[in-house]
Enzyme design. Structure first.
Site, PDB file in Angstrom:
ATOM      1  N   HIS A 308       0.842  -1.187   0.000  1.00 37.78           N
ATOM      2  CA  HIS A 308       0.000   0.000   0.000  1.00 37.78           C
ATOM      3  C   HIS A 308       0.874   1.233   0.000  1.00 37.78           C
ATOM      4  O   HIS A 308       1.930   1.235   0.632  1.00 37.78           O
ATOM      5  CB  HIS A 308      -0.917   0.019   1.243  1.00 37.78           C
ATOM      6  N   ASP A 365      -7.978  -5.348   0.108  1.00 36.17           N
ATOM      7  CA  ASP A 365      -8.466  -6.216  -0.964  1.00 36.17           C
ATOM      8  C   ASP A 365      -8.079  -7.685  -0.792  1.00 36.17           C
ATOM      9  O   ASP A 365      -8.597  -8.537  -1.503  1.00 36.17           O
ATOM     10  CB  ASP A 365      -7.928  -5.716  -2.317  1.00 36.17           C
TER      11      ASP A 365
HETATM   12  N1  CMC Z   1       4.099  -7.631  -4.700  1.00 37.18           N
HETATM   13  C1  CMC Z   1       5.446  -7.596  -4.877  1.00 37.18           C
HETATM   14  N2  CMC Z   1       6.183  -6.487  -4.736  1.00 37.18           N
HETATM   15  C2  CMC Z   1       5.550  -5.357  -4.405  1.00 37.18           C
HETATM   16  C3  CMC Z   1       4.163  -5.302  -4.195  1.00 37.18           C
HETATM   17  C4  CMC Z   1       3.428  -6.502  -4.349  1.00 37.18           C
HETATM   18  N3  CMC Z   1       2.111  -6.517  -4.170  1.00 37.18           N
HETATM   19  N4  CMC Z   1       3.798  -4.044  -3.881  1.00 37.18           N
HETATM   20  C5  CMC Z   1       4.921  -3.316  -3.889  1.00 37.18           C
HETATM   21  N5  CMC Z   1       5.974  -4.103  -4.203  1.00 37.18           N
HETATM   22  C6  CMC Z   1       7.403  -3.713  -4.259  1.00 37.18           C
HETATM   23  C7  CMC Z   1       7.704  -2.916  -5.507  1.00 37.18           C
HETATM   24  O1  CMC Z   1       8.114  -3.766  -6.571  1.00 37.18           O
HETATM   25  C8  CMC Z   1       8.801  -2.015  -5.034  1.00 37.18           C
HETATM   26  O2  CMC Z   1       9.982  -2.776  -4.949  1.00 37.18           O
HETATM   27  P1  CMC Z   1      11.418  -2.090  -5.298  1.00 37.18           P
HETATM   28  O3  CMC Z   1      11.607  -1.041  -4.251  1.00 37.18           O
HETATM   29  O4  CMC Z   1      12.388  -3.195  -5.233  1.00 37.18           O
HETATM   30  O5  CMC Z   1      11.264  -1.509  -6.673  1.00 37.18           O
HETATM   31  C9  CMC Z   1       8.401  -1.675  -3.599  1.00 37.18           C
HETATM   32  O6  CMC Z   1       7.605  -2.804  -3.172  1.00 37.18           O
HETATM   33  C10 CMC Z   1       7.574  -0.401  -3.467  1.00 37.18           C
HETATM   34  O7  CMC Z   1       6.467  -0.504  -4.356  1.00 37.18           O
HETATM   35  P2  CMC Z   1       5.846   0.699  -5.162  1.00 37.18           P
HETATM   36  O8  CMC Z   1       5.198   0.196  -6.404  1.00 37.18           O
HETATM   37  O9  CMC Z   1       6.865   1.789  -5.318  1.00 37.18           O
HETATM   38  O10 CMC Z   1       4.759   1.194  -4.123  1.00 37.18           O
HETATM   39  P3  CMC Z   1       3.517   2.106  -4.432  1.00 37.18           P
HETATM   40  O11 CMC Z   1       3.216   2.808  -3.189  1.00 37.18           O
HETATM   41  O12 CMC Z   1       3.756   2.934  -5.646  1.00 37.18           O
HETATM   42  O13 CMC Z   1       2.365   1.062  -4.821  1.00 37.18           O
HETATM   43  C11 CMC Z   1       0.548  -0.421  -4.650  1.00 37.18           C
HETATM   44  C12 CMC Z   1       1.355   0.675  -3.968  1.00 37.18           C
HETATM   45  C13 CMC Z   1      -0.697  -0.718  -3.832  1.00 37.18           C
HETATM   46  C14 CMC Z   1       0.083   0.058  -6.035  1.00 37.18           C
HETATM   47  C15 CMC Z   1       1.435  -1.687  -4.779  1.00 37.18           C
HETATM   48  O14 CMC Z   1       1.807  -2.145  -3.504  1.00 37.18           O
HETATM   49  C16 CMC Z   1       0.739  -2.803  -5.569  1.00 37.18           C
HETATM   50  O15 CMC Z   1       0.798  -2.804  -6.806  1.00 37.18           O
HETATM   51  N6  CMC Z   1       0.066  -3.768  -4.872  1.00 37.18           N
HETATM   52  C17 CMC Z   1      -0.681  -4.793  -5.536  1.00 37.18           C
HETATM   53  C18 CMC Z   1      -2.027  -4.257  -5.975  1.00 37.18           C
HETATM   54  C19 CMC Z   1      -2.977  -4.034  -4.813  1.00 37.18           C
HETATM   55  O16 CMC Z   1      -3.130  -4.870  -3.954  1.00 37.18           O
HETATM   56  N7  CMC Z   1      -3.663  -2.885  -4.831  1.00 37.18           N
HETATM   57  C20 CMC Z   1      -4.639  -2.513  -3.815  1.00 37.18           C
HETATM   58  C21 CMC Z   1      -4.190  -1.352  -2.989  1.00 37.18           C
HETATM   59  S1  CMC Z   1      -5.152  -1.101  -1.499  1.00 37.18           S
HETATM   60  C22 CMC Z   1      -6.754  -0.776  -1.943  1.00 37.18           C
HETATM   61  C23 CMC Z   1      -6.967   0.246  -2.978  1.00 37.18           C
HETATM   62  O17 CMC Z   1      -6.240   1.235  -3.089  1.00 37.18           O
HETATM   63  O18 CMC Z   1      -7.901   0.095  -3.723  1.00 37.18           O
END
Ligand code: CMC
Length: 430
Positions: A308, A365
Site C-alpha cells: 500500500h 483487498d
Molecule cells: N508484490 C510484490 N512487490 C511489491 C508489491 C506486491 N504486491 N507491492 C509493492 N511491491 C514492491 C515494488 O516492486 C517495489 O519494490 P522495489 O523497491 O524493489 O522496486 C516496492 O515494493 C515499493 O512498491 P511501489 O510500487 O513503489 O509502491 P507504491 O506505493 O507505488 O504502490 C501499490 C502501492 C498498492 C500500487 C502496490 O503495492 C501494488 O501494486 N500492490 C498490488 C495491488 C494491490 O493490492 N492494490 C490494492 C491497494 S489497497 C486498496 C486500494 O487502493 O484500492
C-alpha cells in the site's frame, strides 16, 4: 525558538525563500509551496504524489506507519464493531454522529431515493451482454447527470446534499442491475421494507416470482464491507473525483470519473485480481513459486492484495476483514480452500525478507473477496461492491472541496523533456 518555516534555496542563484509549515490535527506537517514558482521561477516535482498533500481535509485520517484509520476522528475498529454503513455515511457527510431521530430520518431519505429513473433502464440494453459490470457502472453513473437536472447546482448546498442522497441510494440499484443484465435476468426493483445491504442482496439474487429470503449473515457481512470501504482520504479515485470537481463539473460526472479510476488493478480492481491469483495458485504447495515471481524484478507479477502506498503496517481494514472471514465461513458452514491458501500466502510473505524489508502487508483487498464469495457475489462484482461503499467517501470529499472558499481548478504543471522548439518541415521535404 525556531521559526515554523522551511527555507528553500536555489543554489544556482543563491536566492532563498521561506515557506510556511502547516500543522494538522494528526500526521506529518506540510510546507506550503504555493509561492515557490512566483518567488523562484521553479515548480516542485513529485510524480505519483509520494510527498505531496493535495488538499486540506477534515474527513479521514490514516497513519500508515501505525496502521490507524479514522473517519471523522472515530477509529475504524470501533465503527466496524458498533456502527453500520448508513450511520457511517451520515458521519462522513455531516461530520458528526447522528441522533436516533436524525439517523432514522436519514435512512428514510436514502430508502426513498433507491429507485432510478425508468429511462435509465434503457441504457443497460445498449451494453454488450458480456460487458464487465464496472464498464456499465462508469456509463450508468455518468448518465445520472442526464436525469437529475434539479440537483446539479453545485453552488447550492441543498442541491449537493440531494445529489449525495441520490448517489448513496441509487448505487446499489445500478450495481445490481449491471449484474442482472449480464445474466439476462429480470431487474428487481428496490423494496422500502429492507435495509441497505439487504436491499442490494435481494436486487442481486431475488426473482419477482418468489419471496427472497435475506440471509442475515450475508447482509451483516456486506454492510461491514461497505463500511470498511467508505473512505480512505486522498487515494487515486478520490483525487480523481476532486480534480474532476475542481472544474465545477456536476457530481454525477465526477463520481463516474472516480468509478473509472477505482477499476484499475492497482486500486479497487485488486480484490478481483486477488481471487484470480489464489485460483491460479490452486494449491498451497505452489505458493513459493508465486512469491518468487512477485520478488523477481524482471517479472511484472505482484502479489495482489499486498502493499500500500500509505500503510507500511498491517492495513487495519484487512485485519477486520480477515477476522470476519472466519465468522462468515463459520456461520455459513462453508470451507473455502482459497481462504486457506490466502492465510498460508500471508504467513509465507510476512516472513520473507523481500516483503519485510519493503513493509508489504495484506491490504483491504486481500481478504474481502473471500467474504464476497461466501455470500455468493461473483468475482467480477467485487470492485462494484467497493464502488458502492466508496461513493459516500467520494461525494463527501467532493462536497468538502466545493464548499471551500476560493475553489481553484486543479491544474498540475510538468517537467517538459520533449523536443526543443523546431521549425515545421513541409511534407515534400521530409
Ligand atoms: N508484490 C510484490 N512487490 C511489491 C508489491 C506486491 N504486491 N507491492 C509493492 N511491491 C514492491 C515494488 O516492486 C517495489 O519494490 P522495489 O523497491 O524493489 O522496486 C516496492 O515494493 C515499493 O512498491 P511501489 O510500487 O513503489 O509502491 P507504491 O506505493 O507505488 O504502490 C501499490 C502501492 C498498492 C500500487 C502496490 O503495492 C501494488 O501494486 N500492490 C498490488 C495491488 C494491490 O493490492 N492494490 C490494492 C491497494 S489497497 C486498496 C486500494 O487502493 O484500492
Amino acid at each position: 525558538m525556531a521559526k515554523d518555516t522551511v527555507t528553500i534555496t536555489d543554489n544556482a542563484t543563491g536566492k532563498s525563500i521561506e515557506v510556511p509549515v502547516l500543522r494538522g490535527t494528526h500526521g506529518p506537517p506540510v510546507f506550503d509551496v504555493g509561492t515557490v514558482y512566483k518567488e523562484l521561477g521553479m515548480f516542485t516535482f513529485d510524480p505519483g504524489f509520494t510527498s505531496t498533500g493535495s488538499c486540506e481535509s477534515t474527513i479521514t485520517f490514516i497513519d500508515g506507519e501505525e496502521g490507524i484509520l479514522l473517519y471523522r476522528g472515530y477509529p475504524i475498529e470501533q465503527l466496524a464493531e458498533q456502527s453500520h454503513f448508513l450511520e457511517v455515511c451520515y458521519l462522513l457527510w455531516y461530520g458528526r454522529l447522528p441522533s436516533a431521530q436524525e439517523l432514522s430520518d436519514f435512512e428514510t431519505i436514502i430508502t426513498h431515493h433507491t429507485m432510478v429513473h425508468e429511462g435509465l433502464r434503457d441504457f443497460y440494453a445498449g451494453f454488450h451482454r458480456g460487458a464487465h459490470p464496472m464498464a456499465i457502472m462508469v456509463g450508468v453513473v455518468g448518465a445520472l447527470s442526464a436525469f437529475y437536472h434539479d440537483s446539479l447546482d453545485i453552488h447550492d448546498h441543498r442541491s449537493r446534499e440531494i445529489s449525495a442522497h441520490r448517489l448513496i441510494a441509487k448505487m446499489p440499484t445500478i450495481a445490481a442491475w449491471a449484474y442482472r443484465y449480464s445474466r439476462g435476468e429480470p431487474f428487481m426493483y428496490p423494496s422500502n421494507k429492507l435495509g441497505y445491504a439487504e436491499n442490494f442482496l435481494r436486487m442481486m439474487f431475488g426473482f419477482p416470482t418468489e419471496e427472497y429470503e435475506i440471509n442475515p449473515v450475508a447482509a451483516k457481512a456486506l454492510d461491514l464491507i461497505f463500511l470498511l470501504h467508505a473512505d480512505h482520504e486522498q487515494n487515486a479515485s478520490t483525487s480523481t473525483v476532486r480534480l474532476a470537481g475542481s472544474s465545477q463539473a456536476n457530481p454525477f460526472a465526477c463520481i463516474s470519473a472516480g468509478v473509472g479510476t477505482l477499476w484499475g488493478p492497482a486500486h479497487g480492481g485488486a480484490n478481483e485480481a486477488v481471487i484470480e491469483m489464489l485460483e491460479e495458485i490452486e494449491d498451497a504447495r505452489n505458493i513459493s513459486k508465486f512469491v518468487a515471481k512477485a520478488k523477481d524484478p524482471n517479472d511484472p507479477f505482484r502479489l495482489m492484495g499486498f502493499g500500500h502506498r500509505v500503510y507500511k503496517h498491517y492495513d487495519p481494514r484487512a485485519k477486520i476483514i480477515r477476522k470476519s472471514c472466519y465468522d462468515v465461513l463459520d456461520a455459513l458452514k462453508l470451507d473455502d480452500p482459497l481462504f486457506d491458501i490466502a492465510l498460508k500466502l500471508e504467513e509465507i510473505a510476512l516472513k520473507d525478507e523481500y516483503f519485510v524489508e519493503r513493509k508489504l502487508y495484506p491490504n483491504v483487498d486481500f481478504y474481502s473477496g473471500i467474504i464476497q464469495r461466501a455470500i455468493g457475489i461473483p468475482t467480477n462484482m467485487f470492485t462494484v461492491i467497493f464502488t458502492i461503499g466508496r461513493t459516500i467517501g467520494w461525494i463527501s470529499q467532493w462536497n468538502e472541496m466545493i464548499g471551500e472558499k476560493g475553489l481553484k481548478i486543479g491544474r498540475p504543471r510538468q517537467l517538459y523533456t520533449g523536443e526543443a522548439t523546431r521549425d515545421y518541415v513541409r511534407i515534400d521535404r521530409r
